[in-house]
Design a protein around this motif. Sequence first.
Motif, PDB file in Angstrom:
ATOM      1  N   ALA A 187      39.308 -39.357  69.546  1.00  0.00           N
ATOM      2  CA  ALA A 187      38.486 -39.075  68.400  1.00  0.00           C
ATOM      3  C   ALA A 187      38.129 -37.322  68.664  1.00  0.00           C
ATOM      4  N   SER A 188      39.212 -37.346  69.360  1.00  0.00           N
ATOM      5  CA  SER A 188      39.789 -35.651  69.374  1.00  0.00           C
ATOM      6  C   SER A 188      40.550 -35.292  68.488  1.00  0.00           C
TER       7      SER A 188
ATOM      8  N   ARG B 185      41.850 -37.088  65.621  1.00  0.00           N
ATOM      9  CA  ARG B 185      41.003 -37.383  64.600  1.00  0.00           C
ATOM     10  C   ARG B 185      39.788 -36.950  63.718  1.00  0.00           C
ATOM     11  N   GLY B 186      39.175 -35.031  64.773  1.00  0.00           N
ATOM     12  CA  GLY B 186      37.782 -34.628  64.306  1.00  0.00           C
ATOM     13  C   GLY B 186      39.390 -33.115  64.050  1.00  0.00           C
TER      14      GLY B 186
ATOM     15  N   LEU C  71      40.199 -34.055  60.957  1.00  0.00           N
ATOM     16  CA  LEU C  71      39.569 -33.470  59.322  1.00  0.00           C
ATOM     17  C   LEU C  71      40.233 -32.648  59.140  1.00  0.00           C
ATOM     18  N   GLN C  72      39.273 -31.273  60.578  1.00  0.00           N
ATOM     19  CA  GLN C  72      38.918 -29.910  60.181  1.00  0.00           C
ATOM     20  C   GLN C  72      40.645 -29.367  59.571  1.00  0.00           C
TER      21      GLN C  72
ATOM     22  N   ASN D 117      44.496 -37.275  57.257  1.00  0.00           N
ATOM     23  CA  ASN D 117      43.719 -37.167  58.075  1.00  0.00           C
ATOM     24  C   ASN D 117      43.535 -38.756  58.190  1.00  0.00           C
TER      25      ASN D 117
END
Length: 337
Positions: free
Chosen positions: A148-149, A151-152, A155-156, A258
């Motif tokens: 989760a981290s 991927r986030g 994306l950022q 991403n």
Amino acid sequence: MTKTSSTPNTSNASPASGGRPGLGLRLDVRNLSLLGVLLALVIVGGFTRPEQFLSTSNLQLVLTQASVIGVVTVGMTFVITSGGIDLSVGAILALASVWATTVATQEYGFAGILFTAVAVGLACGLVNGLLIAYGGMVPFIATLAMLASARGLALQITEGKTQIVTVQSVLDLGVPDSYVLGIPPLVLVFAAVTVIGWLVLNRTTFGRRTVAVGGNAEAARLAGIDVRRQRLYLYLLSGLCCGIAAFLLIILAGSGQNTNGNLYELDAIAAAIIGGTLLTGGRGTIVGSVLGVLVFTTITNIFALNNLQSDVQQIAKGAIIVAAVLIQRRTLRGGES
């Protein structure tokens, strides 16, 4: 009087088979079975789309596509053999690919992109290893959090945009002019990683410790193995493989996104399982994992050439995984009898 030794003879057992006599033979039979499946798929592809499937360019494409997930699978095989799991490999690959293709990174050229991809992979692997080995977290939870981290963060960094690679020396590795005797550079890297992985797992103390930890962590600890440090090294190895795979994907796609590596964790786990690596640990085979990757990649290629929907492809992959697990259970029962 002649003395007889009470020590069991395990000369026929390979290091990666957990020291069980006869298990190496069963693994060879499994590999031969996978080769048979791969041959059957080649026949199907050649029968349904002979001109396209059997063309040199298509075979190069299959091997090239297998290279990226194949490198990830080699690292995953080590982790699963040790009794662990890594659900974050796809996300780590995505993060490494986008971090390595930012404008700032590309200013450092080929070396900057390669170094960044590998460094990000190692950093993520280090975090996973520390959380699991020294933080006491369950591998499933720790790597899920990393998934989760990463991927986030990916994306950022990209803000949802595709980052185009402008370093020509990187792009040149993906064109036919860079092929060595008709073999794409990505395939050569995959082959090198496979050979090194096989040697490490089957011919080194590190490999024997990996199998021992996966077979019985407490017994390994009592035997003098630093189980926590070994697990840390294994997740570092998985992160390294993700970094290398990210660089290969950058060459293949010419960009960083991403969404890269989506569901790679499932593909890598599936390839390792059908190849004969025991999901509960204690047994692993690099050759089987690579054959599993080639089987899945060939299936994907055949479906694409025949314009079949992806949902049917996923059903076929699911059926293969279920069959492999059932065969694996029968093999284990046969070894216990």
